[in-house]
Design a protein around this motif. Structure first.
Motif, PDB file in Angstrom:
ATOM      1  N   VAL A 106       1.074  -0.784  -0.020  1.00 14.80           N
ATOM      2  CA  VAL A 106      -0.331  -0.385   0.156  1.00 14.80           C
ATOM      3  C   VAL A 106       0.538   1.588  -0.032  1.00 14.80           C
ATOM      4  O   VAL A 106       0.263   2.714  -0.920  1.00 14.80           O
ATOM      5  CB  VAL A 106      -0.913   0.200   1.369  1.00 14.80           C
ATOM      6  CG1 VAL A 106      -0.301   0.239   2.493  1.00 14.80           C
ATOM      7  CG2 VAL A 106      -2.006   1.092   0.989  1.00 14.80           C
ATOM      8  N   ARG A 107       2.271   1.231   0.550  1.00 10.51           N
ATOM      9  CA  ARG A 107       2.793   2.417   0.421  1.00 10.51           C
ATOM     10  C   ARG A 107       3.449   2.746  -1.044  1.00 10.51           C
ATOM     11  O   ARG A 107       3.823   3.910  -1.609  1.00 10.51           O
ATOM     12  CB  ARG A 107       4.152   2.416   1.802  1.00 10.51           C
ATOM     13  CG  ARG A 107       3.563   2.021   3.229  1.00 10.51           C
ATOM     14  CD  ARG A 107       5.043   1.292   4.156  1.00 10.51           C
ATOM     15  NE  ARG A 107       4.280   2.350   4.922  1.00 10.51           N
ATOM     16  CZ  ARG A 107       4.463   1.765   6.798  1.00 10.51           C
ATOM     17  NH1 ARG A 107       6.495   1.679   6.609  1.00 10.51           N
ATOM     18  NH2 ARG A 107       5.148   2.115   7.641  1.00 10.51           N
ATOM     19  N   ALA A 108       3.481   1.793  -1.352  1.00  3.64           N
ATOM     20  CA  ALA A 108       3.892   1.332  -2.887  1.00  3.64           C
ATOM     21  C   ALA A 108       3.127   2.631  -3.713  1.00  3.64           C
ATOM     22  O   ALA A 108       3.054   2.993  -4.620  1.00  3.64           O
ATOM     23  CB  ALA A 108       5.276  -0.109  -3.288  1.00  3.64           C
ATOM     24  N   ALA A 109       1.988   1.777  -3.011  1.00  7.16           N
ATOM     25  CA  ALA A 109       0.609   2.429  -4.242  1.00  7.16           C
ATOM     26  C   ALA A 109       0.791   3.600  -4.586  1.00  7.16           C
ATOM     27  O   ALA A 109      -0.067   4.382  -4.532  1.00  7.16           O
ATOM     28  CB  ALA A 109      -0.143   1.909  -4.170  1.00  7.16           C
TER      29      ALA A 109
ATOM     30  N   LEU B 165       2.725   5.868  -3.363  1.00  6.09           N
ATOM     31  CA  LEU B 165       3.987   5.992  -3.859  1.00  6.09           C
ATOM     32  C   LEU B 165       3.455   6.517  -5.574  1.00  6.09           C
ATOM     33  O   LEU B 165       3.678   7.992  -5.907  1.00  6.09           O
ATOM     34  CB  LEU B 165       4.993   5.447  -3.126  1.00  6.09           C
ATOM     35  CG  LEU B 165       6.720   6.606  -3.509  1.00  6.09           C
ATOM     36  CD1 LEU B 165       6.324   7.683  -3.370  1.00  6.09           C
ATOM     37  CD2 LEU B 165       7.338   5.377  -3.492  1.00  6.09           C
ATOM     38  N   ALA B 166       3.299   5.591  -5.415  1.00  8.11           N
ATOM     39  CA  ALA B 166       3.114   6.010  -6.983  1.00  8.11           C
ATOM     40  C   ALA B 166       2.091   6.461  -7.606  1.00  8.11           C
ATOM     41  O   ALA B 166       1.885   7.739  -8.989  1.00  8.11           O
ATOM     42  CB  ALA B 166       2.338   3.969  -7.789  1.00  8.11           C
ATOM     43  N   LEU B 167       0.833   6.481  -6.563  1.00  6.86           N
ATOM     44  CA  LEU B 167      -0.048   7.855  -6.918  1.00  6.86           C
ATOM     45  C   LEU B 167       0.266   9.095  -7.058  1.00  6.86           C
ATOM     46  O   LEU B 167       0.119   9.796  -7.761  1.00  6.86           O
ATOM     47  CB  LEU B 167      -1.300   7.178  -6.014  1.00  6.86           C
ATOM     48  CG  LEU B 167      -2.552   8.346  -6.216  1.00  6.86           C
ATOM     49  CD1 LEU B 167      -3.308   7.568  -7.601  1.00  6.86           C
ATOM     50  CD2 LEU B 167      -3.659   8.034  -4.508  1.00  6.86           C
TER      51      LEU B 167
ATOM     52  N   THR C  78      -3.303  10.591 -15.350  1.00  6.26           N
ATOM     53  CA  THR C  78      -2.367   9.061 -15.830  1.00  6.26           C
ATOM     54  C   THR C  78      -3.100   7.812 -15.506  1.00  6.26           C
ATOM     55  O   THR C  78      -2.903   6.870 -15.598  1.00  6.26           O
ATOM     56  CB  THR C  78      -1.473   9.473 -15.740  1.00  6.26           C
ATOM     57  OG1 THR C  78      -1.103   9.576 -14.461  1.00  6.26           O
ATOM     58  CG2 THR C  78      -1.244  10.804 -16.791  1.00  6.26           C
ATOM     59  N   LEU C  79      -3.434   8.234 -13.932  1.00  5.78           N
ATOM     60  CA  LEU C  79      -3.803   6.859 -13.400  1.00  5.78           C
ATOM     61  C   LEU C  79      -5.802   6.620 -13.159  1.00  5.78           C
ATOM     62  O   LEU C  79      -6.512   7.416 -13.160  1.00  5.78           O
ATOM     63  CB  LEU C  79      -3.770   6.852 -11.732  1.00  5.78           C
ATOM     64  CG  LEU C  79      -2.240   6.917 -11.571  1.00  5.78           C
ATOM     65  CD1 LEU C  79      -1.981   7.122  -9.877  1.00  5.78           C
ATOM     66  CD2 LEU C  79      -1.647   5.274 -12.327  1.00  5.78           C
TER      67      LEU C  79
END
Length: 207
Positions: A192-195, A197-199, A206-207
Motif C-alpha cells: 500500500v505504501r508503494a501504491a 507513492l506511485a499515485l 494518468t491513473l
C-alpha cells in the motif's frame, strides 16, 4: 478511485476525507465497516434470518423494524439500577435478564453464554444483547428468547480461544479464515505504501 495494483495481487480503493485530525482516517474506516455490517444484517433480516452483529448496534438503528441483534462482550458501565446490576452475574448458562430500554431506540438484556471457570471474574461469560426498539416489545422479547436458546451452543472453548466463552466459535473461525485470506500484513503495508507513492508521483489524469 483505485490505487494501482501491486505485485502479489494487492489492490485498494482510495477513500479521501475532509478532516485533518489524526484519528479521522481510522474513524472513517470504522464508519464504512459499520455501514457494511448494517447493510448485510438488514439484508439477512429481510430474508427472515436472525442476524447477530458482533458488537453494539450502530447504523442498524436507522431501520428500526428489523429484529437484528447486537452482541456486546464488554461492560464498561452499569446499565441497570444497582440492585439489578448485582444480580446479573447470578445468571446460569442460557439464562437472560429481563429486557430494559436503552434510551428510546434499543431494548437490551444480559445473557450468560457460558461459565468462565473459577479463575475469572463474575461478569466473565456475560454478554449484552441489543434489539432495535422499533420492532416492538413483544418481538424484542421473542428475539431475545430465541437468541438465548441457541447462542450458548456457539460459545468458544478456553483451550481454543483466550476470549472464551463470550467469543463465538463461528466468529473466531471466520477471523482466522479472513487473516489467512489477507496474507502477510507486512507485505500488505509495503504494497500500500508503494501504491500511494506511485499515485503521488503520477501526472494528473494518468491513473
Amino acid at each position: 478511485m483505485e490505487l494501482p495494483p501491486q505485485p502479489g495481487g494487492w489492490c485498494w480503493e482510495a477513500d479521501s476525507i475532509a478532516g485533518t485530525e489524526p484519528d479521522a482516517g481510522s474513524e472513517r474506516l470504522r464508519r464504512r465497516m459499520r455501514d457494511t455490517e448494517a447493510d448485510i444484517a438488514e439484508g439477512l433480516a429481510e430474508q427472515h434470518w436472525l442476524a447477530v452483529i458482533d458488537g453494539p448496534l450502530h447504523n442498524i438503528r436507522r431501520t428500526r423494524t428489523l429484529p437484528v441483534i447486537g452482541y456486546v462482550k464488554t461492560h464498561h458501565r452499569p446499565m441497570l439500577a444497582a440492585a439489578a446490576w448485582r444480580q446479573v452475574p447470578d445468571l446460569h448458562t442460557g439464562e437472560r435478564s429481563g429486557l430494559f430500554a436503552m434510551r428510546d431506540d434499543l431494548y437490551a438484556c444480559y445473557l450468560r453464554v457460558g461459565m468462565p471457570g473459577p479463575w475469572a471474574g463474575p461478569w466473565a461469560g456475560i454478554v449484552r444483547l441489543e434489539v432495535p426498539a422499533g420492532v416492538g416489545l413483544a418481538l424484542a422479547r421473542e428475539t431475545a428468547d430465541a437468541a438465548a436458546g441457541w447462542l450458548p451452543a456457539f460459545a468458544s472453548a478456553h483451550h481454543r480461544d483466550r476470549r472464551a466463552p463470550v467469543n463465538m466459535a463461528p466468529v473466531a473461525g471466520l477471523e482466522r479464515h479472513l487473516h489467512r485470506l489477507q496474507g502477510d500484513p507486512r507485505l500488505a503495508l509495503r504494497a500500500v505504501r508503494a501504491a500511494v507513492l506511485a499515485l503521488n508521483r503520477a501526472p494528473a489524469g494518468t491513473l
